[in-house]
Scaffold this motif. Structure first.
Motif, PDB file in Angstrom:
ATOM      1  N   PRO A 165       0.708  -1.085  -0.028  1.00 39.24           N
ATOM      2  CA  PRO A 165       0.078   0.053  -0.041  1.00 39.24           C
ATOM      3  C   PRO A 165       0.818   1.129   0.018  1.00 39.24           C
ATOM      4  O   PRO A 165       2.057   1.300   0.267  1.00 39.24           O
ATOM      5  CB  PRO A 165      -0.821  -0.235   1.381  1.00 39.24           C
ATOM      6  CG  PRO A 165      -0.088  -0.967   2.214  1.00 39.24           C
ATOM      7  CD  PRO A 165       0.694  -1.905   1.286  1.00 39.24           C
ATOM      8  N   ALA A 199      -8.610  -3.500   5.163  1.00 34.68           N
ATOM      9  CA  ALA A 199      -7.343  -3.090   6.083  1.00 34.68           C
ATOM     10  C   ALA A 199      -7.577  -2.924   7.448  1.00 34.68           C
ATOM     11  O   ALA A 199      -8.554  -2.378   7.890  1.00 34.68           O
ATOM     12  CB  ALA A 199      -6.534  -1.744   5.359  1.00 34.68           C
ATOM     13  N   VAL A 223      -0.255  -0.795   8.866  1.00 37.74           N
ATOM     14  CA  VAL A 223      -1.466  -1.343   8.371  1.00 37.74           C
ATOM     15  C   VAL A 223      -1.107  -2.554   7.759  1.00 37.74           C
ATOM     16  O   VAL A 223      -0.256  -2.879   7.367  1.00 37.74           O
ATOM     17  CB  VAL A 223      -1.777  -0.563   6.937  1.00 37.74           C
ATOM     18  CG1 VAL A 223      -2.995  -0.952   6.426  1.00 37.74           C
ATOM     19  CG2 VAL A 223      -1.944   1.067   7.391  1.00 37.74           C
ATOM     20  N   GLU A 224      -2.256  -3.558   8.127  1.00 35.79           N
ATOM     21  CA  GLU A 224      -2.350  -4.946   7.649  1.00 35.79           C
ATOM     22  C   GLU A 224      -3.292  -5.082   6.630  1.00 35.79           C
ATOM     23  O   GLU A 224      -4.700  -4.831   7.054  1.00 35.79           O
ATOM     24  CB  GLU A 224      -2.321  -5.922   8.781  1.00 35.79           C
ATOM     25  CG  GLU A 224      -1.141  -5.969   9.733  1.00 35.79           C
ATOM     26  CD  GLU A 224      -1.390  -6.696  10.942  1.00 35.79           C
ATOM     27  OE1 GLU A 224      -2.509  -7.298  11.005  1.00 35.79           O
ATOM     28  OE2 GLU A 224      -0.418  -6.904  11.812  1.00 35.79           O
ATOM     29  N   ALA A 225      -3.177  -5.373   5.243  1.00 33.74           N
ATOM     30  CA  ALA A 225      -4.212  -5.586   4.228  1.00 33.74           C
ATOM     31  C   ALA A 225      -4.216  -7.132   3.864  1.00 33.74           C
ATOM     32  O   ALA A 225      -3.028  -7.577   3.527  1.00 33.74           O
ATOM     33  CB  ALA A 225      -4.101  -4.631   3.311  1.00 33.74           C
TER      34      ALA A 225
END
Length: 472
Positions: free
Chosen positions: A83, A181, A220-222
């Motif tokens: 991202p 996310a 952030v984790e997506a």
């Protein structure tokens, strides 16, 4: 009409006199002249070989069209980039009456950890097989607080409420299920179509960051459920990127801007990992969008192509390139057997042999689409060898000579197959093989009387020496 002893006689046209008893028939059987006629016939066979090559190109185009059709419905070659943090901002006007200018700043993560696991399967359209995959892509990115001084020296006004988290996706039709996310120490946010922040160009998705404090580091984790075909790549956008990829596909072709640092390929599939620094990408970590966001997000990816180990159209094309050399070699072998048998084959018979050799490539192409390249090659080679060996045996009235030619053909087809499978040493092996064949031809024909005139001359001289002289 003339009369002698009262009997009329007819005047006959005089036969052209050739020196030393050379007759037109013997001159027509000159091995040298026959050699050049055979060479000319071999060159003429380039015309049907070109048609076969064109047919191969059409079949290859049809196979690519089938792959595109499957890709359009399932998902094309996929590239995931991001991202990235997109923050719109206002630039103060240059003059008093002008309005502020709106720009979009792009901030890349300081650290990126990305992993993907792709499960492949084969989809079939007509007679063509295309590998497709279902993948789960996990992205974990850490962003530092946006620093607009890295972009411009002017005092700008960030529009924090319009900031978005963007992920570039080459073919968004391959996205399945919902994509979310997770903000570390925060709530989950859902992705929406387009890159957001007012950017209309580029393929991807975005999630709004309204209410998120961007003046602090952001983690952030997506996760994405992504369908695609043929290849999967991830772009190492961060200052430090660590990427992992695994799949059950046993024949990967690693591609992209960087090769993997570690990789394992076995019967269960493959796994690979990359570590890429931003110093190797020649891309700043912060810049202003200049209508090239799609190129920025999707260029420089690393990953794997789900390579099909037997690209039969490429192998058939390479076989056709050896066609004229193979035809010439077989013609020379037939010519050698003709000289040994002291027989005289007609040009039509050489042409029929040439057509059989050309038909081999048509059989190879048509059978390979159904049976696979190896089985098709063995079948077409065996049929062509049997046909030509039987035909030459009948023409020369010697099945032993036909068997010799069959052995030569089988050896030749074996050598060509070895050249096709040995990409790294094809040129070397081909050059050595051609040199050996030329050496055998030169040594085997060292005592051949190519002019075909020596026997006639010797026979004429002998008959003239032994005959009684007529009275003057």
């Amino acid at each position: 009409m003339s009369q002698e002893h009262g009997q009329p006689t007819e005047s006959r046209p005089e036969t052209p006199v050739l020196p030393l008893g050379i007759t037109p028939r013997r001159f027509g059987r000159s091995p040298g002249l026959k050699f050049f006629v055979i060479g000319f016939l071999a060159l003429l066979l380039l015309i049907p070989l070109m048609f076969v090559s064109s047919l191969r190109g059409e079949r290859s185009a049809t196979a690519n069209l089938a792959a595109r059709e499957i890709g359009d419905a399932w998902g094309r070659e996929q590239i995931v980039g991001g991202p990235a943090l997109l923050v719109p901002y206002l630039v103060p006007p240059k003059t008093a009456n002008a309005a502020p200018t709106r720009e979009v700043a792009i901030f890349l993560p300081d650290d990126l950890q990305a992993s993907s696991e792709a499960q492949t399967e084969i989809r079939r359209r007509s007679i063509f097989d295309v590998p497709v995959y279902r993948s789960k892509v996990a992205l974990t990115a850490r962003f530092l607080p946006p620093d607009f001084k890295a972009i411009t020296s002017e005092e700008v006004q960030p529009l924090w409420s319009e900031a978005v988290l963007a992920v570039g996706v080459a073919d968004v039709r391959g996205l399945k299920n919902r994509a979310t996310a997770q903000i570390r120490d925060g709530a989950a946010i859902e992705f929406e179509p387009t890159l957001g922040a007012g950017i209309r160009d580029g393929n991807g998705i975005h999630a709004t960051l309204r209410g998120i404090d961007l003046t602090r580091p952001l983690i952030v984790e997506a996760g994405l459920d992504l369908n695609g075909s043929r290849s999967l790549s991830i772009v190492p956008l961060a200052k430090n990127s660590a990427l992992r990829m695994s799949s059950n596909w046993q024949h990967p072709s690693f591609s992209g801007a960087h090769l993997p640092d570690d990789r394992v390929v076995d019967a269960n599939g493959f796994s690979a990992s990359w570590r890429v620094s931003h110093l190797a990408r020649n891309l700043p970590l912060a810049f202003t969008h200049d209508k090239r966001a799609d190129v920025t997000f999707l260029a420089g990816g690393v990953g794997a192509r789900f390579y099909q180990p037997v690209d039969l159209y490429q192998l058939v094309d390479r076989a056709i390139k050896y066609g004229i050399l193979f035809v010439g070699a077989v013609f020379l072998a037939v010519f050698g057997l003709e000289l040994v048998a002291r027989d005289n084959l007609h040009a039509v018979q050489y042409t029929l042999v040439g057509f059989a050799l050309v038909l081999f490539y048509v059989l190879l192409l048509s059978l390979a689409e159904h049976l696979g390249f190896l089985t098709a090659y063995l079948t077409a080679a065996a049929a062509t060898t049997a046909l030509i060996a039987l035909y030459i045996g009948l023409v020369l009235r010697s099945f032993a000579r036909g068997a010799v030619l069959g052995l030569i053909l089988a050896t030749g087809y074996g050598l060509v197959y070895a050249l096709l499978k040995s990409e790294d040493f094809a040129l070397l092996a081909g050059a050595i093989g051609a040199f050996v064949a030329l050496t055998a031809l030169m040594l085997g024909t060292a005592r051949v009387n190519w002019s075909g005139l020596g026997d006639g001359v010797a026979k004429s001289v002998t008959s003239d020496a032994g005959a009684p002289k007529s009275p003057a």
